[in-house]
Design an enzyme around this catalytic site. Structure first.
Site, PDB file in Angstrom:
ATOM      1  N   ASP A  70       0.829  -1.190   0.000  1.00 53.55           N
ATOM      2  CA  ASP A  70       0.000   0.000   0.000  1.00 53.55           C
ATOM      3  C   ASP A  70       0.873   1.254   0.000  1.00 53.55           C
ATOM      4  OD1 ASP A  70      -2.781   0.819   0.090  1.00 53.55           O
ATOM      5  OD2 ASP A  70      -2.358   1.648   2.065  1.00 53.55           O
ATOM      6  N   GLU A 118       0.916  -0.640  -5.166  1.00 50.00           N
ATOM      7  CA  GLU A 118      -0.225   0.282  -5.144  1.00 50.00           C
ATOM      8  C   GLU A 118       0.354   1.691  -5.285  1.00 50.00           C
ATOM      9  OE1 GLU A 118      -2.230   3.230  -4.300  1.00 50.00           O
ATOM     10  OE2 GLU A 118      -1.876   2.607  -2.238  1.00 50.00           O
ATOM     11  N   ASP A 132     -11.301   1.038  -0.333  1.00 53.09           N
ATOM     12  CA  ASP A 132     -11.480   2.443   0.036  1.00 53.09           C
ATOM     13  C   ASP A 132     -12.455   3.188  -0.880  1.00 53.09           C
ATOM     14  OD1 ASP A 132      -9.842   2.559   2.268  1.00 53.09           O
ATOM     15  OD2 ASP A 132      -8.049   3.065   1.114  1.00 53.09           O
TER      16      ASP A 132
END
Length: 499
Positions: free
Chosen positions: A295, A342, A395
């Site tokens: 992430d 990501e 998200d």
């Protein structure tokens, strides 16, 4: 930046993945677990010909229940321990865990009730547990973190579940004489947390072996930052900066930017230590996942540094991080590893060069693709092979909600671009755009295949209530749905090679 080596990456052929966190599985005990439901969902994925099961971080969660704010990068979440398995091991009786209050909504996790009720049950299992050779081997193999972690959790309980920053000074500063005293006083609590980790990882690895036996790889998620209230910060404060926290700059979504509050790394010290801390973190994580999604990958090139006590992030600044140096060292020590980067968010030429240097596939999210006023890098005809295309993430809105709530110009352009004329086909057409792209990886949430709206959303960033609680209803996972997903995987040559 010239490539000086080729990473092995996930992009050797066309793959498909479904996002479904363990907490979102159905069960009778408040939250998804590593019991039969996790195996049944693996069977469902096998029917669909899916190759990748993507989960969120599996660490123990604290305030806000976010899997991205864990008490440890190495520990597992005790919520996911299956009671039926403990019953088979002779550690529980059915009356120990049946007909208790885990919450009233089968479609939502009530984290307060799950925390209280599951702790009562797990403590009964612990009272019936006797250490054996398997347990002793586990403790020995994980001795570099489990002793400190179990002490950390026992101390938190002892001091009323406060942040470690609110521990007494001598405990917060790890005065060894004081800690030794607490190791004796809190021995039972410490042993309880060791037991929880033993049972979690025993169940987790058995589940992962089964998933792998079906030809499905587990994609795990690793946040770039650790929680400010975590074992890692308490144990190694010298590896983090005191006065700076992470965030992102002001943009069209937030005039003040985002101040996340996570401590950022003292990269100079990490580099002096040959990135040992990072190599150890990645190595341990790869014991439990087959593919690692990192992430906020762009933060390894440069990060938005926010003064710790500022109200928001507008006074932050970009600071260089080690970038390629770190992953060159990871490559040298760990060899070929499978990573998805990501890299969403603010991107620069330097970030692009850094990701290309590693050879890792980055992410393209279709919900960002359809601005009619300019040709987005995310639009399907711009996507190249070494990418992972996502319809959305944990998200974001579900695809159905995106069509209902997104900018009208973008929605209309998406309909025109994808030739969507029937509202009943909007969601499936959006998924088809990802699956039919040349990107070697295509991923969607199970909520999108189920065509759920707001009721299926997992997380709304910058909010703290009601997130991470969505759960699937088993009846939704029909043979008809499995056949539809299988047909899509077959049509776009993304079938599991075991099929």
């Amino acid at each position: 930046m010239e490539k000086n080596y080729d990473y092995k990456n996930i992009n050797t052929d066309r793959k498909c993945g479904i996002i479904m966190h363990i907490s979102s599985l159905w069960s009778d005990y408040g939250i998804g677990s590593l019991g039969k439901e996790a195996y049944e969902f693996a069977d469902f994925l096998s029917k669909t010909g899916t190759q990748l099961w993507q989960i969120l971080p599996i660490g123990p969660t604290g305030y806000g229940d976010s899997p991205y704010q864990s008490f440890s990068s190495f520990a597992g979440n005790p919520y996911f321990i299956d009671f039926i398995t403990l019953e088979k091991e002779g550690l529980l009786k059915r009356e120990d865990f049946d007909n208790l209050d885990y919450g009233n909504d089968q479609n939502r996790v009530d984290y307060g009730k799950v925390y209280n009720t599951r702790n009562i049950v797990l403590k009964k299992a612990f009272a019936n547990f006797k250490a054996n050779n398997e347990y002793n081997k586990f403790i020995l193999e994980n001795s570099d973190w489990i002793e400190d972690y179990s002490l950390f959790m026992a101390l938190k309980e002892n001091f009323g579940n406060v942040s470690y920053l609110d521990f007494p000074t001598e405990v917060r500063n790890r005065d060894e004489e004081v800690l030794n005293r607490y190791r004796e006083e809190l021995k039972e609590k410490i042993d309880y947390h060791k037991f929880l980790q033993f049972e979690f990882f025993k169940q987790y690895l058995a589940w992962k072996d089964y998933v792998n036996s079906l030809g499905i790889k587990v994609v795990g998620d690793m946040p770039i930052y650790v929680s400010p209230d975590s074992l890692e910060v308490w144990k190694n404060p010298e590896l983090f900066l005191d006065d700076i926290v992470g965030g992102c700059p002001p943009d069209g979504f937030s005039a003040g930017g985002q101040k996340w509050g996570n401590p950022v790394y003292d990269w100079e010290k990490h580099e002096k230590q040959n990135f040992e801390w990072w190599i150890n973190r990645i190595k341990k994580t790869l014991k439990y996942v087959d593919v690692l999604r990192i992430d906020h990958f762009r933060g390894f090139e440069s990060y938005w540094a926010v003064p710790r006590y500022d109200e928001d992030a507008r006074n932050g600044k970009w600071v260089l991080a080690p970038g390629a140096k770190l992953f060159d060292k990871v490559k040298e020590v760990l060899g070929d590893i499978e990573i998805v980067a990501e890299d969403l968010g603010y991107t620069t030429k330097e970030v692009v060069e850094f990701r290309e240097h590693t050879g890792f596939p980055g992410m393209k999210m279709l919900q960002f693709a359809f601005n009619p006023d300019y040709e987005s890098d995310f639009i399907p005809h711009q996507i190249e092979r070494n990418w992972a295309v996502y319809t959305g993430t944990h998200d974001s809105d579900t695809v159905k909600s995106w069509f209902e709530k997104a900018n009208k110009k973008e929605v209309e352009f998406a309909k025109k671009y994808l030739n969507l004329t029937d509202p009943k086909d909007y969601v499936k057409g959006f998924i088809r755009a990802a699956w039919s792209s040349v990107a070697n990886i295509a991923v969607a949430q199970i909520q999108d295949f189920l065509e759920l709206g707001d009721d299926g959303r997992m997380n709304i960033p910058a909010t703290s209530n009601g997130n991470w609680s969505w759960r699937v209803n088993k009846e939704m996972l029909t043979d008809t749905l499995a056949n539809e997903i299988y047909d899509m995987n077959k049509t776009y040559f993304r079938l599991n090679k075991k099929d």
